[in-house]
Design a protein around this motif. Structure first.
Motif, PDB file in Angstrom:
ATOM      1  N   ALA A   1       0.849  -1.187   0.000  1.00 59.19           N
ATOM      2  CA  ALA A   1       0.000   0.000   0.000  1.00 59.19           C
ATOM      3  C   ALA A   1       0.888   1.242   0.000  1.00 59.19           C
ATOM      4  CB  ALA A   1      -0.915  -0.001   1.222  1.00 59.19           C
ATOM      5  N   TYR A   2       0.527   2.237  -0.815  1.00 60.80           N
ATOM      6  CA  TYR A   2       1.319   3.456  -0.988  1.00 60.80           C
ATOM      7  C   TYR A   2       0.418   4.671  -0.893  1.00 60.80           C
ATOM      8  CZ  TYR A   2       4.912   0.287  -2.611  1.00 60.80           C
ATOM      9  OH  TYR A   2       5.829  -0.732  -2.676  1.00 60.80           O
ATOM     10  N   ALA A   3       1.035   5.811  -0.567  1.00 60.87           N
ATOM     11  CA  ALA A   3       0.284   7.055  -0.405  1.00 60.87           C
ATOM     12  C   ALA A   3       0.785   8.126  -1.359  1.00 60.87           C
ATOM     13  CB  ALA A   3       0.407   7.565   1.027  1.00 60.87           C
ATOM     14  N   VAL A   4      -0.167   8.830  -1.962  1.00 55.80           N
ATOM     15  CA  VAL A   4       0.112  10.062  -2.690  1.00 55.80           C
ATOM     16  C   VAL A   4      -0.297  11.183  -1.737  1.00 55.80           C
ATOM     17  CG1 VAL A   4      -0.448  11.483  -4.697  1.00 55.80           C
ATOM     18  CG2 VAL A   4      -0.316   8.981  -4.931  1.00 55.80           C
ATOM     19  N   CYS A   5       0.691  11.872  -1.192  1.00 49.75           N
ATOM     20  CA  CYS A   5       0.460  12.976  -0.247  1.00 49.75           C
ATOM     21  C   CYS A   5       0.912  14.268  -0.924  1.00 49.75           C
ATOM     22  CB  CYS A   5       1.261  12.770   1.029  1.00 49.75           C
ATOM     23  SG  CYS A   5       0.925  11.235   1.904  1.00 49.75           S
ATOM     24  N   VAL A   6      -0.039  15.089  -1.307  1.00 46.37           N
ATOM     25  CA  VAL A   6       0.261  16.362  -1.965  1.00 46.37           C
ATOM     26  C   VAL A   6      -0.292  17.484  -1.102  1.00 46.37           C
ATOM     27  CG1 VAL A   6      -0.127  17.786  -4.020  1.00 46.37           C
ATOM     28  CG2 VAL A   6       0.215  15.320  -4.269  1.00 46.37           C
ATOM     29  N   ARG A   7       0.552  18.477  -0.853  1.00 46.62           N
ATOM     30  CA  ARG A   7       0.084  19.677  -0.154  1.00 46.62           C
ATOM     31  C   ARG A   7       0.897  20.871  -0.638  1.00 46.62           C
ATOM     32  NH1 ARG A   7       2.450  18.807   5.960  1.00 46.62           N
ATOM     33  NH2 ARG A   7       4.541  19.519   5.461  1.00 46.62           N
ATOM     34  N   ASP A   8       0.226  21.968  -0.809  1.00 48.19           N
ATOM     35  CA  ASP A   8       0.870  23.217  -1.238  1.00 48.19           C
ATOM     36  C   ASP A   8       1.761  23.023  -2.462  1.00 48.19           C
ATOM     37  OD1 ASP A   8      -0.342  24.478   0.966  1.00 48.19           O
ATOM     38  OD2 ASP A   8       1.352  23.957   2.268  1.00 48.19           O
ATOM     39  N   GLY A   9       1.287  22.223  -3.421  1.00 42.81           N
ATOM     40  CA  GLY A   9       2.029  22.021  -4.663  1.00 42.81           C
ATOM     41  C   GLY A   9       3.251  21.139  -4.547  1.00 42.81           C
ATOM     42  N   GLN A  10       3.362  20.397  -3.429  1.00 44.64           N
ATOM     43  CA  GLN A  10       4.493  19.494  -3.233  1.00 44.64           C
ATOM     44  C   GLN A  10       3.998  18.088  -2.928  1.00 44.64           C
ATOM     45  OE1 GLN A  10       6.690  21.471  -0.032  1.00 44.64           O
ATOM     46  NE2 GLN A  10       8.180  22.106  -1.577  1.00 44.64           N
ATOM     47  N   ILE A  11       4.829  17.105  -3.280  1.00 44.11           N
ATOM     48  CA  ILE A  11       4.519  15.706  -3.006  1.00 44.11           C
ATOM     49  C   ILE A  11       5.567  15.136  -2.056  1.00 44.11           C
ATOM     50  CG2 ILE A  11       5.765  14.910  -5.085  1.00 44.11           C
ATOM     51  CD1 ILE A  11       3.639  12.620  -5.230  1.00 44.11           C
ATOM     52  N   LEU A  12       5.110  14.303  -1.139  1.00 44.42           N
ATOM     53  CA  LEU A  12       5.989  13.630  -0.192  1.00 44.42           C
ATOM     54  C   LEU A  12       6.529  12.356  -0.839  1.00 44.42           C
ATOM     55  CD1 LEU A  12       7.126  13.398   2.721  1.00 44.42           C
ATOM     56  CD2 LEU A  12       5.023  12.165   3.312  1.00 44.42           C
ATOM     57  N   LEU A  13       7.861  12.226  -0.845  1.00 46.69           N
ATOM     58  CA  LEU A  13       8.504  11.051  -1.426  1.00 46.69           C
ATOM     59  C   LEU A  13       9.518  10.465  -0.447  1.00 46.69           C
ATOM     60  CD1 LEU A  13       9.219  12.384  -5.036  1.00 46.69           C
ATOM     61  CD2 LEU A  13       7.339  10.902  -4.298  1.00 46.69           C
ATOM     62  N   ALA A  14       9.821   9.192  -0.648  1.00 52.06           N
ATOM     63  CA  ALA A  14      10.855   8.495   0.116  1.00 52.06           C
ATOM     64  C   ALA A  14      11.861   7.953  -0.894  1.00 52.06           C
ATOM     65  CB  ALA A  14      10.248   7.365   0.930  1.00 52.06           C
ATOM     66  N   ARG A  15      13.146   7.977  -0.530  1.00 53.04           N
ATOM     67  CA  ARG A  15      14.168   7.473  -1.459  1.00 53.04           C
ATOM     68  C   ARG A  15      14.493   6.029  -1.115  1.00 53.04           C
ATOM     69  NH1 ARG A  15      19.921  10.302  -2.307  1.00 53.04           N
ATOM     70  NH2 ARG A  15      20.348   9.079  -0.433  1.00 53.04           N
TER      71      ARG A  15
END
Length: 154
Positions: free
Chosen positions: A9-23
Motif C-alpha cells: 500500500a502506498y500514499a500520494v500525499c500532496v500539499r501546497d504544490g508538493q509531493i511527499l517522497l521516500a528514497r
C-alpha cells in the motif's frame, strides 16, 4: 517457474504544490524516489498498512482520504533455486498529512524522505510508481487503473 506475489500500500500525499517522497535503496545500491509505502503484513488492512508505512518512512502521520487505484507490476527475479515470476500489487491511496515531523527512516528500505515541488518530479531519479500515483491522483479514473501501468515493464 516458481511464482511470488507481494501486496503493498502506498500514499500520494500532496500539499501546497508538493509531493511527499521516500528514497528507496535498491538491492544493487541504486537510489530512486518512490511513494511512501510498502508491504502489507499478514492480517493487516491495506488502509492501516499505508498509515504505518508513511510514518515509518517519513515520520509523518497520514490520513487516507481516497482509494486512487490498484497497480500491478510483474518481473522475473533471480533466486538461489532458480528464477521467480514475481508480481507486485500496489494499492494506491490519496492521503493527507495530519501530524508528525519529517525525518528519514532508520534501518529500512529507504534512506531519505523529502517534499518535492510537483513540477520538479520529472527531473528526479524515480520509480514509475511516482508517475502512476500522480496520474491516478490527477485523473481519478473510474476503474482505478493508469494507462502508465504495464504489468511487464514498470
Amino acid at each position: 517457474m516458481k511464482t511470488e506475489l507481494r501486496v503493498a500500500a502506498y500514499a500520494v500525499c500532496v500539499r501546497d504544490g508538493q509531493i511527499l517522497l521516500a528514497r528507496w535503496v535498491t538491492r544493487d545500491g541504486r537510489k530512486l524516489w518512490t511513494l511512501p509505502g510498502g508491504g502489507i503484513d499478514h492480517g493487516e488492512l491495506p488502509v492501516e498498512a499505508v498509515v504505518r508505512e508513511v510514518e515509518e518512512e517519513t515520520g509523518h502521520i497520514a490520513e487516507p482520504l481516497a482509494l486512487l487505484g490498484i497497480d500491478s507490476i510483474r518481473r522475473t527475479w533471480p533466486r538461489k533455486l532458480g528464477p521467480v515470476d514475481w508480481q507486485g500489487l500496489r494499492i494506491i491511496y490519496e492521503a493527507r498529512i495530519t501530524g508528525g515531523e519529517l525525518r528519514n527512516e532508520q534501518g529500512g528500505s529507504t534512506d531519505l524522505a523529502a517534499w518535492y515541488a510537483l513540477d520538479a518530479v520529472p527531473a528526479l531519479d524515480r520509480v514509475e510508481l511516482v508517475d502512476i500515483g500522480l496520474q491516478l491522483w490527477r485523473d481519478r479514473p473510474a476503474l482505478g487503473h493508469s494507462p502508465l501501468s504495464d504489468p511487464t515493464n514498470g
